[in-house]
Design an enzyme around this catalytic site. Structure first.
Site, PDB file in Angstrom:
ATOM      1  N   SER A 107      -9.559   0.260   2.799  1.00 34.46           N
ATOM      2  CA  SER A 107      -8.842   1.228   1.991  1.00 34.46           C
ATOM      3  C   SER A 107      -7.584   0.680   1.332  1.00 34.46           C
ATOM      4  CB  SER A 107      -8.438   2.434   2.851  1.00 34.46           C
ATOM      5  OG  SER A 107      -7.520   2.042   3.873  1.00 34.46           O
ATOM      6  N   SER A 138      -9.588  -2.187   6.890  1.00 38.17           N
ATOM      7  CA  SER A 138      -8.999  -1.811   5.612  1.00 38.17           C
ATOM      8  C   SER A 138      -8.124  -2.872   4.961  1.00 38.17           C
ATOM      9  CB  SER A 138      -8.195  -0.514   5.750  1.00 38.17           C
ATOM     10  OG  SER A 138      -9.064   0.579   5.901  1.00 38.17           O
ATOM     11  N   LYS A 182       0.848  -1.193   0.000  1.00 41.39           N
ATOM     12  CA  LYS A 182       0.000   0.000   0.000  1.00 41.39           C
ATOM     13  C   LYS A 182       0.885   1.244   0.000  1.00 41.39           C
ATOM     14  CE  LYS A 182      -3.988   1.667   2.704  1.00 41.39           C
ATOM     15  NZ  LYS A 182      -4.839   1.325   3.874  1.00 41.39           N
TER      16      LYS A 182
END
Length: 405
Positions: free
Chosen positions: A153, A177, A79
């Site tokens: 996310s 997330s 990420k």
């Protein structure tokens, strides 16, 4: 079988035993990324040349008999919120926020283990979104059906691992997330205990709640990655000093006698029929392997839900206060509202939430785990929704769908 179909541990073993070169592995994954990126939008950046150079060095190290780490030559991507020395993480925003204070300890640990970073992955803007929509990067799309959400996310992590673009990935999980995109894309998503893994050099969302998490394709892969990631970090005061076990050893014990708790209330009250069918099949498999299925009445989780909202929104607004003041126009409208919500939470409410936090957590944990060893729950109680159903302003039921993620 294609190289990209191998699990992380299979890939690491094949490289270490010189049955395949790291260059071949990295090149195979780069070809997969080139083919799939236009369809799934999982990557923010691809470091093709750097990754191939690192793979060549990894192969040279093996040929000269040097000691290698457990992930030697294995391609990973993370990420885009972990700070790398000399490279600013975008954090999913149109304009990169100020650089974090230091390079990520986790990235350094993976470097030391021999992993090769092949790219940076898509995420919701500032990690403030559960679906995979991003007004600036474009939507991250589910590899099984691009009309559906990827989850967020940590959108790119679930997609990249599911689409066989990388062997594993790091994300972050403050309120689901990692677990949401893992569930939406059909891979393993692990949120470790808060403090088990350092957050140093990771973009904060809500610092007292943030936890780095892992995407993998098998429990063994996740166990190997967690052992590398876990452990005390002097740069993160909240990191745990407890010894790090060899998690993979636990996998050989089986689950004979494991008490699997089936909640009688709340968690199974509003799940879709196909989700309930999957849960029933999972329970059947667990029972066939020797687990004991026990019914558990859980303490009502609504107080914890309200506690989480108070903590996360207040801390997120504190994190963003200066950036919102000086760069508000660089946020998308929806994320700007989410980032500012905590300004409406008075300081006494936040302090009260922190005071009752250990009491509520202890009540829930003791109420559940006195009766069972693990709690069997759906990560998503609904079928994976479409991007249209959850896009801003596109459907009357949008908020209902998002609330159930």
């Amino acid at each position: 079988m294609s190289i990209v179909e191998w699990t992380l541990t299979e890939t690491a073993s094949a490289i270490a035993e010189r049955r395949i070169s790291s260059v071949e592995v990295v090149a195979g994954h780069l070809r997969a990324i080139e083919a799939w990126q236009p369809h799934v939008n999982a990557f923010v950046s691809v470091f093709a040349e750097q990754a191939l150079d690192a793979a060549r060095r990894a192969d040279d190290a093996l040929s000269t008999g040097r000691d290698v780490g457990p992930l030697h030559g294995v391609p990973l991507a993370h990420k885009d919120m972990f700070q790398r020395q000399g490279r600013r993480a975008t954090c999913g925003s149109r304009a990169s926020p100020p650089p974090l204070s230091a390079a990520s300890t986790l990235l350094q640990r993976f470097d030391a283990a021999g992993a090769i970073e092949i790219g940076a992955l898509h995420m919701a803007e500032f990690a403030l979104g559960p679906t995979g929509h991003n007004a600036f990067l474009g939507d991250c799309r589910n590899p099984w059906n691009a009309a559906h959400v990827s989850g967020g996310s940590s959108s790119g992590g679930g997609v990249a691992v599911a689409a066989r673009l990388v062997c594993g990935s790091l994300g972050s999980d403050t309120g689901g997330s990692v677990r949401l995109p893992a569930s939406a894309t059909g891979v393993l998503g692990l949120k470790p205990t808060n403090g088990r893994v350092t957050r140093d050099g990771m973009m904060p969302l809500a610092p007292s709640v943030d936890v780095p998490g892992i995407f993998a394709r098998s429990a063994r892969d996740a166990a190997v990655v967690l052992r590398i990631a876990a452990g005390r970090d002097s740069r993160d005061a909240r990191s745990s000093s407890r010894p790090v076990p060899d998690y993979a050893l636990a996998l050989v014990r089986g689950i004979e006698g494991l008490r699997v708790g089936i909640p009688e209330n709340f968690f199974l009250e509003d799940v879709d029929p196909d989700v309930e069918a999957a849960l029933a099949e999972s329970r059947r498999v667990l029972g066939s392997l020797g687990a004991r299925l026990v019914k558990v009445r859980v303490p009502q989780p609504e107080p914890l839900t309200e506690l989480s909202r108070a903590l996360v929104y207040a801390e997120a607004s504190a994190v963003h206060s200066t950036w919102l003041r000086d760069h508000a126009a660089e946020y998308s409208p929806q994320v700007r509202v989410r980032a500012a919500t905590g300004f409406a939470i008075p300081a006494p409410i936040y302090l009260q939430a922190q005071a009752v936090r250990p009491l509520l957590l202890r009540r829930f944990v003791q109420g559940v785990f006195d009766a069972c060893d693990v709690l069997h729950l759906p990560t998503l109680g609904i079928s994976v929704p479409t991007r249209t159903e959850t896009d801003v302003g596109s459907a009357a039921a949008m908020w209902d769908k998002i609330a159930r993620l």
